[in-house]
Design an enzyme around this catalytic site. Structure first.
Site, PDB file in Angstrom:
ATOM      1  N   LYS A   1      27.513  18.828  -4.578  1.00  0.00           N
ATOM      2  CA  LYS A   1      28.276  18.185  -5.640  1.00  0.00           C
ATOM      3  C   LYS A   1      29.568  18.796  -5.963  1.00  0.00           C
ATOM      4  CE  LYS A   1      24.590  16.015  -8.179  1.00  0.00           C
ATOM      5  NZ  LYS A   1      23.813  15.302  -7.062  1.00  0.00           N
TER       6      LYS A   1
ATOM      7  N   GLU B   1      28.604  20.187 -16.675  1.00  0.00           N
ATOM      8  CA  GLU B   1      29.465  18.996 -16.786  1.00  0.00           C
ATOM      9  C   GLU B   1      29.326  18.633 -18.150  1.00  0.00           C
ATOM     10  OE1 GLU B   1      28.232  15.550 -14.390  1.00  0.00           O
ATOM     11  OE2 GLU B   1      29.388  16.241 -12.832  1.00  0.00           O
TER      12      GLU B   1
ATOM     13  N   HIS C   1      16.345  10.125 -15.004  1.00  0.00           N
ATOM     14  CA  HIS C   1      17.584  10.192 -14.274  1.00  0.00           C
ATOM     15  C   HIS C   1      17.627   9.393 -12.860  1.00  0.00           C
ATOM     16  CE1 HIS C   1      19.058  12.629 -17.241  1.00  0.00           C
ATOM     17  NE2 HIS C   1      18.397  13.777 -16.974  1.00  0.00           N
TER      18      HIS C   1
ATOM     19  N   ARG D   1      24.651   8.095   2.850  1.00  0.00           N
ATOM     20  CA  ARG D   1      23.386   7.327   3.480  1.00  0.00           C
ATOM     21  C   ARG D   1      23.422   5.908   2.991  1.00  0.00           C
ATOM     22  NH1 ARG D   1      20.041   7.495  -0.781  1.00  0.00           N
ATOM     23  NH2 ARG D   1      20.326   9.375  -2.225  1.00  0.00           N
TER      24      ARG D   1
HETATM   25  P1  ADP Z   1      21.462  12.559  -8.282  1.00  0.00           P
HETATM   26  O1  ADP Z   1      21.986  13.495  -7.177  1.00  0.00           O
HETATM   27  O2  ADP Z   1      20.075  13.167  -8.682  1.00  0.00           O
HETATM   28  O3  ADP Z   1      21.578  11.153  -8.330  1.00  0.00           O
HETATM   29  P2  ADP Z   1      23.626  12.243 -10.176  1.00  0.00           P
HETATM   30  O4  ADP Z   1      24.774  13.158 -10.410  1.00  0.00           O
HETATM   31  O5  ADP Z   1      23.910  11.006  -9.403  1.00  0.00           O
HETATM   32  O6  ADP Z   1      22.386  13.016  -9.468  1.00  0.00           O
HETATM   33  O7  ADP Z   1      23.295  11.561 -11.776  1.00  0.00           O
HETATM   34  C1  ADP Z   1      22.059  10.892 -11.856  1.00  0.00           C
HETATM   35  C2  ADP Z   1      22.100  10.173 -13.204  1.00  0.00           C
HETATM   36  O8  ADP Z   1      21.915  11.284 -13.894  1.00  0.00           O
HETATM   37  C3  ADP Z   1      23.086   9.383 -13.485  1.00  0.00           C
HETATM   38  O9  ADP Z   1      22.862   7.974 -13.217  1.00  0.00           O
HETATM   39  C4  ADP Z   1      23.021   9.464 -14.893  1.00  0.00           C
HETATM   40  O10 ADP Z   1      21.980   8.599 -15.508  1.00  0.00           O
HETATM   41  C5  ADP Z   1      22.677  10.895 -15.271  1.00  0.00           C
HETATM   42  N1  ADP Z   1      23.943  11.794 -15.199  1.00  0.00           N
HETATM   43  C6  ADP Z   1      24.480  12.608 -14.396  1.00  0.00           C
HETATM   44  N2  ADP Z   1      25.577  13.133 -14.800  1.00  0.00           N
HETATM   45  C7  ADP Z   1      25.748  12.750 -15.966  1.00  0.00           C
HETATM   46  C8  ADP Z   1      26.689  13.142 -17.084  1.00  0.00           C
HETATM   47  N3  ADP Z   1      27.600  13.974 -16.889  1.00  0.00           N
HETATM   48  N4  ADP Z   1      26.359  12.658 -18.200  1.00  0.00           N
HETATM   49  C9  ADP Z   1      25.370  11.847 -18.558  1.00  0.00           C
HETATM   50  N5  ADP Z   1      24.595  11.515 -17.656  1.00  0.00           N
HETATM   51  C10 ADP Z   1      24.609  12.099 -16.399  1.00  0.00           C
HETATM   52  P1  ADP Z   2      19.479   6.247  -4.131  1.00  0.00           P
HETATM   53  O1  ADP Z   2      20.272   7.449  -4.557  1.00  0.00           O
HETATM   54  O2  ADP Z   2      19.653   5.849  -2.893  1.00  0.00           O
HETATM   55  O3  ADP Z   2      19.900   5.140  -5.201  1.00  0.00           O
HETATM   56  P2  ADP Z   2      17.398   7.900  -4.928  1.00  0.00           P
HETATM   57  O4  ADP Z   2      18.153   8.638  -5.929  1.00  0.00           O
HETATM   58  O5  ADP Z   2      16.273   7.504  -5.724  1.00  0.00           O
HETATM   59  O6  ADP Z   2      18.030   6.720  -4.512  1.00  0.00           O
HETATM   60  O7  ADP Z   2      16.907   8.784  -3.542  1.00  0.00           O
HETATM   61  C1  ADP Z   2      16.529   8.015  -2.565  1.00  0.00           C
HETATM   62  C2  ADP Z   2      15.845   9.101  -1.813  1.00  0.00           C
HETATM   63  O8  ADP Z   2      16.072  10.202  -1.391  1.00  0.00           O
HETATM   64  C3  ADP Z   2      14.503   9.345  -2.429  1.00  0.00           C
HETATM   65  O9  ADP Z   2      13.425   9.393  -1.647  1.00  0.00           O
HETATM   66  C4  ADP Z   2      14.609  10.778  -3.160  1.00  0.00           C
HETATM   67  O10 ADP Z   2      13.618  11.364  -3.415  1.00  0.00           O
HETATM   68  C5  ADP Z   2      15.629  11.272  -1.941  1.00  0.00           C
HETATM   69  N1  ADP Z   2      16.497  12.250  -2.337  1.00  0.00           N
HETATM   70  C6  ADP Z   2      17.761  12.121  -2.839  1.00  0.00           C
HETATM   71  N2  ADP Z   2      18.512  13.257  -2.795  1.00  0.00           N
HETATM   72  C7  ADP Z   2      17.642  14.238  -2.305  1.00  0.00           C
HETATM   73  C8  ADP Z   2      17.600  15.539  -2.336  1.00  0.00           C
HETATM   74  N3  ADP Z   2      19.005  16.176  -2.675  1.00  0.00           N
HETATM   75  N4  ADP Z   2      16.637  16.134  -2.112  1.00  0.00           N
HETATM   76  C9  ADP Z   2      15.669  15.702  -1.633  1.00  0.00           C
HETATM   77  N5  ADP Z   2      15.398  14.423  -1.894  1.00  0.00           N
HETATM   78  C10 ADP Z   2      16.432  13.571  -2.178  1.00  0.00           C
END
Ligand code: ADP
Ligand code: ADP
Ligand code: MG
Length: 481
Positions: free
Chosen positions: A116, A200, A235, A292
């Site tokens: 990130k 953040e 989340h 992906r």
């Molecule tokens: P991941 O890699 O686990 O998907 P993301 O950065 O995409 O992580 O964040 C996943 C979720 O966490 C977001 O959809 C939101 O609900 C919450 N989130 C992430 N960053 C923030 C933020 N700065 N403030 C509030 N909620 C957040």
């Molecule tokens: P999407 O981002 O496709 O909406 P998810 O956040 O639920 O869906 O993640 C999709 C799949 O990828 C899940 O099987 C989740 O466990 C896996 N995944 C995503 N990011 C990671 C990571 N950094 N490490 C391990 N597994 C991950």
């Protein structure tokens, strides 16, 4: 030209990919672990290779064995699906070094966007709006406190290598920052093998809006509008839809253009998703890019009529995009419910067991991307998602109605699932009106209400049964009276 594709994944996504591969007239190769020997994705494939025992580290994460199998079976390309090796830059590199096509972006793009922090650094010069916070890993609690005070509490500590909703900690006050940071670093180290964390601003009432992009190797990058994924637990998304109920044409085009810039910033190739948070004032902030195919891609497919897996394959074999931005139109509305083996009544805890009854819904406006069948065991080794239920309608309301209809038809016994939660969401006024954010579960979901609804349903079902019984016994008695 690609003639044979190995799908390095399991479950619903392996099957979904293979269906398109077959549609394109290409051959499919499945890989599996010992417990998945009889799984639908294995039975569907033209050829299948066992990788090893159940744990992912012994099977679906064994990139070396996967590449070896691909070579032995004269495979041309490997599709990684999502999860497992899909965002592993090293694997992508090894695939290419083995003279195979990796259906996805370059390992360089995966590397940048997989972190990130690196992603933020890469898009910085493109004028992309970002959540206020640090753009470098923080290790010193003093520095963290200074930063947090500058941006204001609450803040979010995030693992740079995090994913799937894991590796995030909300900190409400200064006194908790040091200990939370230490924990976050050690968790990130053990879960993702990378202890880098950053800070953040914690956006109070955000909606999760993401943009699907496609980029070919001829310099064309387009976006396929947004998906809203604000209904989350821990989340992580549970219900998604396209289009979003709150994004209008102007905002859509602005976010779309921004997503295209993010993709161009890493020389992107293939299908990808740029995730944003949208605040109450409709300001959007770049969160991360997923390099992906995304779990919720079907909602985009339904409203645009584009098969995203087909596009991934075409791009991988060097074709130019056959669609232009102007040709794309949104038609109707689609919803997706992730069917997780979880107990919505108990904090969405995992539910394991055997699928004693497993019957899928069907009909127009209903698509099920499924990887399970009746009698199968839900394994603790893998992601607990069994299937995705996707519905479509000309309007949002119609799609919600379809979803309710499909949930009624879906029959699962033997384990608990998020089906009942999906019904709760579809019936809830906040969801129906479009006025919700990522805190839907915290703010509106009440397991007691779900339980009540279930009990009253059971009562109604019992009454209907009783009435039916009385009718029948009356009819049976009729000739005698
Ligand atoms: P991941 O890699 O686990 O998907 P993301 O950065 O995409 O992580 O964040 C996943 C979720 O966490 C977001 O959809 C939101 O609900 C919450 N989130 C992430 N960053 C923030 C933020 N700065 N403030 C509030 N909620 C957040
Ligand atoms: P999407 O981002 O496709 O909406 P998810 O956040 O639920 O869906 O993640 C999709 C799949 O990828 C899940 O099987 C989740 O466990 C896996 N995944 C995503 N990011 C990671 C990571 N950094 N490490 C391990 N597994 C991950
Ligand atoms: Mg994300």
């Amino acid at each position: 030209m690609i003639q044979k594709i190995l799908v390095a994944n399991r479950g619903e996504i392996a099957l979904r990919i293979m269906k398109t591969v077959r549609k394109l007239g290409m051959k499919t190769v499945a890989v599996f672990s010992e417990v998945d020997r009889g799984a639908p994705h294995v039975l569907f494939a033209d050829e299948a290779v066992c990788l090893g025992s159940a744990p992912s580290s012994e099977s679906y994460l064994r990139g070396d064995k996967i590449i070896q199998a691909a070579k032995e079976l004269n495979v041309d390309a490997i599709h990684p699906g999502y999860g497992f090796l899909s965002e592993n830059a090293e694997f992508a590199r090894q695939v290419e070094e083995a003279d195979l096509v990796f259906i996805g972006p370059t390992s360089k793009a995966i590397e940048i966007m997989g972190s990130k922090l690196a992603a933020k650094a890469a898009v910085k010069k493109y004028d992309i709006p970002m959540v206020p916070g640090t753009d470098q890993a923080v290790t010193d609690p003093k520095e963290a406190i200074a930063i947090a005070e500058e941006i204001g509490f609450p803040v979010l500590i995030k693992a740079s290598a995090g994913g799937g909703g894991k590796g995030m900690r909300i900190v409400n006050e200064k006194s908790a920052l040091r200990s939370q940071m230490e924990r976050a670093i050690s968790e990130a180290q053990s879960a993702f093998g990378d202890g880098a964390v950053f800070i953040e601003k914690y956006i109070g009432s955000p909606r999760h809006i993401e943009i699907q992009v496609l980029a070919d190797t001829h310099g064309n990058t387009i976006h396929l509008f947004e998906r809203e994924c604000s209904v989350q637990r821990r989340h992580q998304k549970v219900m998604e839809e396209a289009p979003s109920a709150v994004v209008d044409h102007e905002l859509r085009m602005k976010m779309g253009a921004t997503a295209v810039k993010v993709a161009e910033a890493c020389n992107y190739r293939g299908a990808g998703t740029v995730e944003f948070l949208l605040d109450e004032n409709k300001n959007f902030y770049f969160l991360e890019m997923n390099t992906r195919l995304q779990v919720e891609h079907p909602v985009t497919e339904w409203i645009t009529g584009v098969d995203l897996v087909e596009q991934q394959i075409r791009i991988a074999q060097g074709e130019a995009l056959g669609i232009t931005q102007d040709e794309l139109k949104i038609l109707g509305h689609a919803l997706e419910l992730r069917i997780y083996a979880e107990t919505p009544l108990e904090d969405f805890l995992p539910s394991v067991g055997t699928l004693e009854v497993y019957q899928l819904p069907s009909g127009s406006g209903i698509r099920v991307d499924n990887g399970m069948q009746q009698g199968m065991e839900v394994s603790i080794h893998y992601d607990p998602m069994l299937a995705k239920l996707i519905t479509y309608g000309p309007t949002r309301e119609a799609a919600i109605g379809k979803m309710l209809e499909a949930i009624e038809q879906y029959r699962i016994e033997g384990i608990q699932t998020t089906l009942s939660f999906g019904k709760f969401v579809c019936l809830h006024p906040a969801f129906r009106s479009g006025e919700f954010d990522t805190h839907f579960v915290r703010d509106h979901y009440d397991p007691a209400k779900l339980q009540e609804a279930r009990e009253s349903e059971a009562r109604i079902a019992a009454l209907i049964g009783l009435k039916h019984y009385l009718n029948i016994s009356q009819q049976l008695r009729l000739p005698n009276t």
